[in-house]
Design an enzyme around this catalytic site. Structure first.
Site, PDB file in Angstrom:
ATOM      1  N   HIS A  79       0.806  -1.219   0.000  1.00 41.06           N
ATOM      2  CA  HIS A  79       0.000   0.000   0.000  1.00 41.06           C
ATOM      3  C   HIS A  79       0.842   1.274   0.000  1.00 41.06           C
ATOM      4  CE1 HIS A  79      -3.802   2.211   0.810  1.00 41.06           C
ATOM      5  NE2 HIS A  79      -4.324   1.148   0.279  1.00 41.06           N
ATOM      6  N   ASP A 143      -6.981   4.895   9.224  1.00 44.09           N
ATOM      7  CA  ASP A 143      -8.332   5.020   8.680  1.00 44.09           C
ATOM      8  C   ASP A 143      -8.734   3.792   7.871  1.00 44.09           C
ATOM      9  OD1 ASP A 143      -8.991   7.543   9.732  1.00 44.09           O
ATOM     10  OD2 ASP A 143      -7.872   8.556   8.152  1.00 44.09           O
ATOM     11  N   GLU A 259     -11.138  14.236  13.288  1.00 40.69           N
ATOM     12  CA  GLU A 259     -10.510  14.449  11.996  1.00 40.69           C
ATOM     13  C   GLU A 259     -11.215  15.606  11.296  1.00 40.69           C
ATOM     14  OE1 GLU A 259      -9.700  11.401   9.192  1.00 40.69           O
ATOM     15  OE2 GLU A 259      -8.518  10.174  10.585  1.00 40.69           O
TER      16      GLU A 259
END
Length: 499
Positions: A79, A143, A259
């Site tokens: 990733h 997240d 956030e």
């Protein structure tokens, strides 16, 4: 199996690991790029270990190779976005091959309380499921949960819980690490502490994490998930800073997650969180102001706090200066909230918009200059140039939740902001977004805004020296001590002797 067409660097491996090396077309191609789909570099082979000892044997083989040491990159979910987990002409370790059998064990001790011993290849979503079975949960998250434990701990692991509990690297008791010399070492704050702190946030430079002991706490059941809209950046940032100052690690009051994200006139606008009837009003607000700042807060609760959670949310939101009437709330399960990005992933996959180029830029911005960043970047670059905004995150963190002994680099202020420009583009369009990233960095340089990159990517070692600043010498010394041949994580391009 490894064929004789493989590069001479990795020919003639020891018998105990020879069968774990592959260089068939499918294996090579699948590890030649990452989630970013910007960098493509082919390894000579892919290694599928069955145990951490196999990884140690591979590293020893590289160090003792009669031709020259070859680069080795540990790959969990691939990733990274700039080729950080690639190994050009070297060997990529497929860490997922370690996952057979139980590699998540939940335990308890008088000194540590509850914890989980977790294989470095394990996904955080699987850690969540395993710990929830015991009524427990890790305290700090990313997240997106379909990332490997070793991968996030090699960077930092951040999200909306970080202001309260610190990054994931601040919630680790112990590590098993295979160093660049092939040594298998268990380390902690009291046992081999220099290696322990160096590996956490160390970008894979000193060792490969094969096990981590993760702090746990009792798990809540549900989450009050609230979004509040702002037309004024000063009010938005002041309210965010207020909330992260009133929610200490041990406090039951206050939000558990803070956030923020931007809704921009040029779109695309994702309004799926909001009631359908309110979406036209929100779109109208965005068109009126150009940018709408969205604060996203969450309060977790369980059966014991079910009757008081609404009062806690009201207590804090009534002190905030959002646009009147623009507060929206959902009540979801704890797991549903943590795994929220998975839903978006499935939608994007169905549209063919997941495996595309991702020219991302993630920055840490000092609080003292965040207003200048808003006016110079959000308004003068992104809004005026109508740069399509896939997802832009902005939220503050507390420096005192980070441990300065770790390798992760953050600004030298008590409060700093995460700014994530998570661009997505077609395979031929990403250079245009990269030009925006370059323009953004140039603005910060010219304005004297001392930003630090998160998930950093630099072209020269001089840039890396500037990134680490006063910590560069100790970082370099630890590299020499733990990985003298500069074998590990060549895709980071920090030490260029193998490039």
């Amino acid at each position: 199996m490894l064929s004789t067409t493989c590069t001479s660097l990795v020919l003639f491996p020891p018998k105990d690991i020879a069968g774990m090396l592959r260089n068939d077309t499918e294996s090579i191609n699948s590890t030649s790029t990452d989630y970013g789909h910007i960098v493509q570099e082919f390894p000579a082979a892919v290694f599928n270990p069955t145990s951490p000892n196999d990884i140690a044997s591979l590293i020893l083989f590289s160090n003792n190779n009669s031709y020259a040491p070859f680069g080795i990159a540990a790959r969990g979910q691939g990733h990274s976005v700039r080729g950080q987990d690639l190994a050009p002409d070297g060997v990529v370790i497929n860490m997922t091959a370690l996952s057979s059998g139980s590699r998540i064990v939940v335990s308890e001790s008088p000194s540590l309380g509850s914890y989980a011993d977790v294989g470095g290849e394990q996904l955080w979503i699987d850690v969540l499921h395993a710990t929830l079975d015991h009524g427990l949960t890790p305290v700090s998250w990313t997240d997106y949960l379909y990332l490997s434990v070793g991968g996030t701990l090699s960077n930092a692991g951040i999200s909306g819980q970080t202001f309260r509990f610190g990054p994931q690297i601040s919630n680790v008791y112990e590590l098993d690490v295979v160093t660049g010399k092939g040594d298998f070492i268990t380390c902690s704050s009291t046992k081999k502490p220099k290696l322990f702190y160096a590996v956490l946030g160390g970008l894979g430079q000193f060792g490969i994490i094969t096990r981590a002991r993760i702090a746990l706490q009792p798990a809540p059941n549900r989450a009050k998930w609230v979004r509040l809209l702002y037309s004024n950046f000063s009010a938005f940032s002041s309210d965010q800073e207020l909330l992260i100052s009133t929610s200490g690690k041990m406090e039951r009051d206050g939000f558990d997650y803070v956030e923020g994200l931007l809704l921009m006139q040029q779109g695309p606008l994702d309004l799926s969180f909001y009631p359908v009837a309110d979406q036209p009003l929100i779109a109208s607000l965005v068109n009126q102001y150009g940018i709408v700042y969205t604060m996203e807060v969450v309060k977790y609760y369980d059966d014991s706090t079910r009757d008081t959670v609404d009062k806690v949310v009201e207590k804090f939101t009534k002190r905030l200066s959002f646009v009147p009437g623009f507060m929206f709330e959902q009540d979801v399960s704890y797991e549903e909230f943590l795994d929220r990005v998975r839903i978006e992933e499935k939608i994007l996959q169905s549209l063919g918009l997941w495996d595309i180029a991702h020219p991302w830029m993630n920055l840490f911005v000092p609080k003292s200059r965040i207003s200048d960043f808003d006016s110079g970047v959000f308004k003068d670059i992104l809004l005026k140039q109508k740069v399509p905004a896939a997802l832009i995150l902005i939220y503050p963190m507390n420096r005192n939740k980070w441990d300065g002994r770790m390798s992760a680099v953050i600004p030298d202020e008590d409060v700093f902001y995460v700014v994530g420009l998570l661009h997505s583009s077609g395979f031929n369009e990403w250079p245009a977004f990269d030009e925006v990233n370059t323009q953004l960095l140039q603005f910060c340089h010219d304005a004297g805004i001392m930003v630090k990159q998160y998930l950093p990517h630099y072209q020269t070692q001089e840039d890396w020296k500037n990134h680490f600043g006063s910590n560069w010498q100790s970082f370099q010394e630890m590299k020499t001590k733990s990985d003298p041949n500069k074998i590990l994580a060549p895709g980071q391009r920090i030490f260029n002797s193998l490039l």
